[in-house]
Design an enzyme around this catalytic site. Structure first.
Site, mmCIF file in Angstrom:
data_model
loop_
_atom_site.group_PDB
_atom_site.id
_atom_site.type_symbol
_atom_site.label_atom_id
_atom_site.label_comp_id
_atom_site.label_asym_id
_atom_site.label_seq_id
_atom_site.Cartn_x
_atom_site.Cartn_y
_atom_site.Cartn_z
ATOM 1 N N LYS A 1 0.825 -1.206 0.000
ATOM 2 C CA LYS A 1 0.000 0.000 0.000
ATOM 3 C C LYS A 1 0.867 1.268 0.000
ATOM 4 O O LYS A 1 0.434 2.309 -0.476
ATOM 5 C CB LYS A 1 -0.924 0.019 1.213
ATOM 6 C CG LYS A 1 -1.822 -1.198 1.361
ATOM 7 C CD LYS A 1 -2.814 -1.318 0.227
ATOM 8 C CE LYS A 1 -3.922 -2.329 0.500
ATOM 9 N NZ LYS A 1 -3.484 -3.730 0.554
HETATM 10 C C1 LIG Z 1 -4.116 -4.845 0.080
HETATM 11 C C2 LIG Z 1 -3.306 -6.068 0.050
HETATM 12 C C3 LIG Z 1 -3.532 -7.075 -0.907
HETATM 13 C C4 LIG Z 1 -4.663 -7.003 -1.904
HETATM 14 O O1 LIG Z 1 -4.495 -5.974 -2.842
HETATM 15 P P1 LIG Z 1 -5.761 -5.414 -3.656
HETATM 16 O O2 LIG Z 1 -5.259 -4.257 -4.415
HETATM 17 O O3 LIG Z 1 -6.775 -5.028 -2.622
HETATM 18 O O4 LIG Z 1 -6.235 -6.523 -4.518
HETATM 19 C C5 LIG Z 1 -2.684 -8.173 -0.903
HETATM 20 N N1 LIG Z 1 -1.688 -8.297 -0.001
HETATM 21 C C6 LIG Z 1 -1.450 -7.351 0.926
HETATM 22 C C7 LIG Z 1 -0.349 -7.571 1.899
HETATM 23 C C8 LIG Z 1 -2.235 -6.216 0.982
HETATM 24 O O5 LIG Z 1 -1.990 -5.289 1.909
#
Ligand SMILES: *Cc1c(COP(=O)(O)O)cnc(C)c1O
Length: 494
Positions: A113
């Site tokens: 993120k």
């Molecule tokens: C948010 C997240 C995901 C999923 O990503 P999306 O964009 O919501 O599909 C996978 N792994 C981790 C560690 C995340 O923080």
């Protein structure tokens, strides 16, 4: 370049307007009117660039109302060495000669993120200036664990913004929760919600369309904005790392110019893998986009059958950031695959809202299957994968990324497709110490001692931002029910 929404093409907005607003007022998602193209020569040109330079190069055509020098400043601030623990920012590691791990967790909160949420505050504050917005942005976030922390870290003490995060009380790891509860900054707030992530996310979505609340906020000098992956300002920075990884693989002579690679993405809200699709649309030679899920396998079923059905058991898994049954960003794919037919998108989304399911036409399903494959694995297979990769490859992976590695193995076994594949690695294993330790056959110690325990076992140093957690005090601790979110917002903005 203008932005349309997935529910009314007639609406045209500048990038700054789309980013400032987040979710469109018709409930749809802002999407670029066209996708700019990157030629093979452009990819060549980017080969020797830094990640910061690549981000400017990729993002600029989408952001007409921003200058290249503005973006250069943003990229320096977002992806500088004080933020990321490696100069490469998003390094590609070789697991074997056809499997590569794109590590997106070297930022301040150790999850992917950060890639977007280090950039979004710069895009958003500049957008607010460009749109002459005088009110303060109240950023509401529903998080399955990682977004909340990354958003607060990105927005902390950013002028003209306040940020309130809601997370599912029992749906995040102990370290994730502590990361949020210890967040610093004068403009941040955190509140646990009784229920699961979908409860938190639907609750926040309702706040956005609550006219009475909007009016009350306007009175107090605020307006709602979003840092969830529905905001275009979050999707765009994510396109960059797919382009960057391809350039790295060319530069390091793992692939030749023009070679196809597949990508395998651990998926929840469909934001990360959507960015891969957009990179493909731009001209990056990406083959299959493999959507990896945990036991919450609504996307696996959807991509295989064309039926999206969220009426199913919700599982709390060891990959909590993927514990999602409503993947918001899928709407942007439905928009593309229905040839941008907003009536079709509306009809699917209305059905989803009323009955929790919809079935796409055969044409839309066929289009999905041209680009995407899908698979899932349960917690036991995830743990086995963590253990196997540590034993065989000496590579330590977190549970989310392990889901993707496992799904890739299954995909290869069933299709025989041996195309070089980039697996997106989305979190540091140190964010999920207990489950990683259990996977390696160790009994985790209590509390934060697990960080040193995992480090001692593997000889890998923990990320600094996690190592210092044990010296931090929790600042927050409020818990609320899912129908009380509006009250929590009003208290926060008092
Ligand atoms: C948010 C997240 C995901 C999923 O990503 P999306 O964009 O919501 O599909 C996978 N792994 C981790 C560690 C995340 O923080």
């Amino acid at each position: 370049m203008y932005y349309v929404t997935t529910r009314s093409k007639g609406v045209k907005r500048l990038a700054s307007e789309a980013i400032a607003q987040g979710l469109a007022s018709d409930g749809g998602l802002f999407t670029p009117e066209v996708f700019p193209k990157l030629s093979q020569n452009a990819l060549d040109t980017m080969r020797e660039m830094s990640y910061q330079q690549r981000s400017v190069y990729v993002m600029k055509p989408y952001l007409d109302d921003f200058t290249a020098s503005e973006l250069t400043v943003f990229a320096k601030r977002a992806y500088g060495e004080n933020k990321f623990d490696t100069r490469e920012v998003a390094p590609v590691r070789e697991i074997d000669d056809k499997t590569f791990s794109l590590e997106l967790w070297h930022g301040p909160t150790c999850a992917f993120k950060d890639m977007a949420l280090q950039m979004l505050p710069h895009l958003l504050t500049a957008s607010l200036e460009k749109t002459a917005e005088r009110k303060t942005a109240c950023i509401l976030v529903a998080t399955s664990g990682d977004t909340g922390k990354a958003a607060m870290e990105g927005f902390r003490d950013v002028g003209g913004t306040r940020i309130l995060v809601f997370y599912p009380k029992d749906g995040v790891s102990a370290i994730q929760e502590l990361q949020m509860l210890t967040q610093e900054g004068e403009n941040v707030g955190v509140c646990a919600v009784e229920g699961n992530f979908d409860d938190a996310q639907s609750g926040v979505k309702r706040l956005f369309s609550d006219e009475a609340l909007r009016a009350e906020l306007a009175e107090r000098g605020y307006f709602f904005s979003s840092a969830n992956s529905i905001n275009w300002g979050r999707v765009l920075p994510q396109i960059v790392y797919y382009v960057s990884a391809y350039c790295d693989l060319m530069r390091d002579e793992k692939i030749k110019k023009g070679d196809l690679i597949n990508v395998c993405v651990p998926t929840g809200n469909f934001g990360d893998i959507l960015a891969a699709y957009y990179a493909k649309m731009m001209g990056v030679p990406l083959g299959r986009l493999i959507c990896a899920s945990n036991a919450n396998n609504v996307l696996t079923d959807f991509i295989r059958t064309g039926l999206y059905d969220r009426n199913r058991t919700f599982y709390n898994t060891i990959s909590p950031s993927m514990d999602i049954l409503i993947s918001s960003n899928l709407e942007r794919m439905l928009f593309e695959y229905s040839d941008r037919n907003e009536a079709t998108v509306r009809s699917y989304m209305d059905q989803l809202a009323t009955s929790g399911r919809y079935e796409v036409s055969d044409a839309v399903k066929a289009r999905f299957q041209e680009d995407f494959s899908a698979g899932y694995c349960d917690d036991e297979a995830t743990r086995a994968q963590i253990r196997k990769m540590w034993n065989e490859n000496h590579y330590l992976t977190d549970p989310h990324s392990a889901v993707a590695f496992r799904v890739l193995e299954n995909y290869r076994a069933s299709t025989g497709d041996e195309t070089p594949t980039l697996v997106v690695s989305t979190a540091s294993p140190f964010k999920f110490c207990s489950d990683v330790l259990l996977s390696l056959g160790k009994q985790p110690e209590k509390g934060l001692a697990v960080i040193d325990q995992l480090s001692d076992l593997t000889g890998i140093a923990p990320p600094r931002s996690l190592a210092i957690l044990k010296d931090r005090r929790a600042r927050f601790g409020q818990v609320t029910t899912k129908d009380q979110l509006a009250q929590r917002v009003l208290e926060f903005l008092k």
